[in-house]
Write an enzyme that holds these catalytic residues in place. Structure first.
Site, PDB file in Angstrom:
ATOM      1  N   HIS A 170      -7.261  -5.752  10.043  1.00  0.00           N
ATOM      2  CA  HIS A 170      -7.145  -5.399   8.626  1.00  0.00           C
ATOM      3  C   HIS A 170      -5.791  -5.802   8.054  1.00  0.00           C
ATOM      4  O   HIS A 170      -4.766  -5.705   8.714  1.00  0.00           O
ATOM      5  CB  HIS A 170      -7.414  -3.902   8.399  1.00  0.00           C
ATOM      6  CG  HIS A 170      -6.361  -2.976   8.912  1.00  0.00           C
ATOM      7  ND1 HIS A 170      -6.530  -2.219  10.053  1.00  0.00           N
ATOM      8  CD2 HIS A 170      -5.122  -2.662   8.438  1.00  0.00           C
ATOM      9  CE1 HIS A 170      -5.448  -1.482  10.255  1.00  0.00           C
ATOM     10  NE2 HIS A 170      -4.573  -1.741   9.290  1.00  0.00           N
ATOM     11  N   ASP A 224       0.822  -1.208   0.000  1.00  0.00           N
ATOM     12  CA  ASP A 224       0.000   0.000   0.000  1.00  0.00           C
ATOM     13  C   ASP A 224       0.857   1.260   0.000  1.00  0.00           C
ATOM     14  O   ASP A 224       2.068   1.216   0.168  1.00  0.00           O
ATOM     15  CB  ASP A 224      -0.952   0.006   1.212  1.00  0.00           C
ATOM     16  CG  ASP A 224      -0.279  -0.513   2.485  1.00  0.00           C
ATOM     17  OD1 ASP A 224       0.939  -0.334   2.629  1.00  0.00           O
ATOM     18  OD2 ASP A 224      -0.973  -1.108   3.327  1.00  0.00           O
ATOM     19  N   ASP A 267      -7.758  -4.201  14.435  1.00  0.00           N
ATOM     20  CA  ASP A 267      -9.085  -4.575  13.935  1.00  0.00           C
ATOM     21  C   ASP A 267      -9.000  -5.658  12.863  1.00  0.00           C
ATOM     22  O   ASP A 267      -9.977  -5.944  12.177  1.00  0.00           O
ATOM     23  CB  ASP A 267      -9.836  -3.350  13.400  1.00  0.00           C
ATOM     24  CG  ASP A 267      -9.125  -2.674  12.231  1.00  0.00           C
ATOM     25  OD1 ASP A 267      -8.071  -3.181  11.796  1.00  0.00           O
ATOM     26  OD2 ASP A 267      -9.631  -1.639  11.748  1.00  0.00           O
ATOM     27  N   GLU A 324      -9.803  -2.304   5.315  1.00  0.00           N
ATOM     28  CA  GLU A 324     -10.456  -2.064   6.598  1.00  0.00           C
ATOM     29  C   GLU A 324     -11.679  -2.973   6.766  1.00  0.00           C
ATOM     30  O   GLU A 324     -12.139  -3.592   5.803  1.00  0.00           O
ATOM     31  CB  GLU A 324     -10.890  -0.593   6.673  1.00  0.00           C
ATOM     32  CG  GLU A 324      -9.767   0.418   6.420  1.00  0.00           C
ATOM     33  CD  GLU A 324      -8.868   0.637   7.623  1.00  0.00           C
ATOM     34  OE1 GLU A 324      -8.815  -0.234   8.507  1.00  0.00           O
ATOM     35  OE2 GLU A 324      -8.214   1.691   7.676  1.00  0.00           O
TER      36      GLU A 324
END
Length: 270
Positions: A143, A72, A141, A148
């Protein structure tokens, strides 16, 4: 799925680095058929990168015939910015090993057409026959990359809006000022990661324990994108003891037992 449980972060990093080195050596890559490696950023892989640099300097593994694709990059952040993932990779890894600059691939978050940039990236991955080993880390979380919660599990490289939780978490790299953190990023998709021949995820720390539970014991759901790794035939999670705190005792003992003969990183490199 394999779960390699190590006592601490340093042990996780050493095991992961030796595993990557062993895969590269076993492939015996050439300029015509390079080994294709997917690379993450963030704090999780830093120790692994340091260990890989050490293995490279000792002559145990070479990156001359390795091609990399990063997961990314932030949108709108100049690549020379100290917190761009371009800077991260060169400062923490690429500039310390024998990789060729033309063999490194990082998404351009300043491209005039971001959709075209994402499509180009996917096509370039395909041109190499796919990624041999995709390394990664996860957020609290769950990801993967910037996929996400709620991301499609078949998603490909695209632009994503970052959640408030991710922006707050990443603000530690931007003087703890959430207003300095880019709000969007380009990211490979969950499907892009799962298309790799092999996937290795590093999970460390108590704050990742809930995510590891969902990765290993939970159901497959877009709300915990790491759970998609359950569908991969060659998925590996390397974690420390702190990250296992929400696993069932039976699960912990099962993986400790079946991987008992594979926990020494030195044994991975023949």
């Amino acid at each position: 799925m394999r779960l390699i449980i190590q006592p601490d972060y340093q042990s996780v990093s050493q095991w992961a680095a030796h595993y990557v080195a062993a895969k590269i050596k076993a492939a015996n890559p050439t300029p015509e058929k390079p080994f294709v490696l997917g690379c993450p950023t963030g704090s999780s892989p830093l120790g692994m990168y340091k260990a890989l640099i050490d293995l490279n300097k000792k002559g145990i593994v070479s990156f001359q015939n390795v091609v990399t694709f990063n997961m990314d990059e932030y949108v709108g952040l100049p690549k020379e910015h100290p917190e761009s993932y371009y800077s991260f990779m060169w400062n923490n890894f690429f500039s310390h090993i024998d990789i060729k600059k033309e063999n490194t691939n990082i998404l351009n978050g300043n491209a005039p057409d971001l959709d075209a940039e994402c499509a180009r990236y996917e096509e370039k991955i395909k041109s190499y026959g796919g990624i041999d080993l995709f390394m990664g880390g996860i957020g609290p979380d769950g990801h993967i990359a910037f996929n996400e919660p709620g991301s499609s599990l078949t998603s490909r490289t695209r632009q994503k809006t970052l959640t408030t939780d991710t922006i707050i978490a990443n603000s530690r790299f931007f003087d703890n000022d959430i207003n300095k953190v880019p709000k969007t990023a380009l990211t490979v998709g969950v499907g892009t990661v799962l298309s790799a021949k092999e996937v290795m995820i590093i999970v460390n720390g108590h704050n990742k324990a809930r995510a590891l539970y969902h990765a290993v014991e939970g159901s497959i759901t877009q709300m915990w994108t790491i759970s998609a790794l359950q569908m991969h035939e060659k998925g590996i999670i390397v974690c420390d003891d702190a990250a296992t705190e929400e696993l069932k005792v039976g699960t912990y003992r099962y993986f400790k037992d079946i991987e008992a003969g594979h926990l020494d990183p030195e044994s991975l490199i023949k």
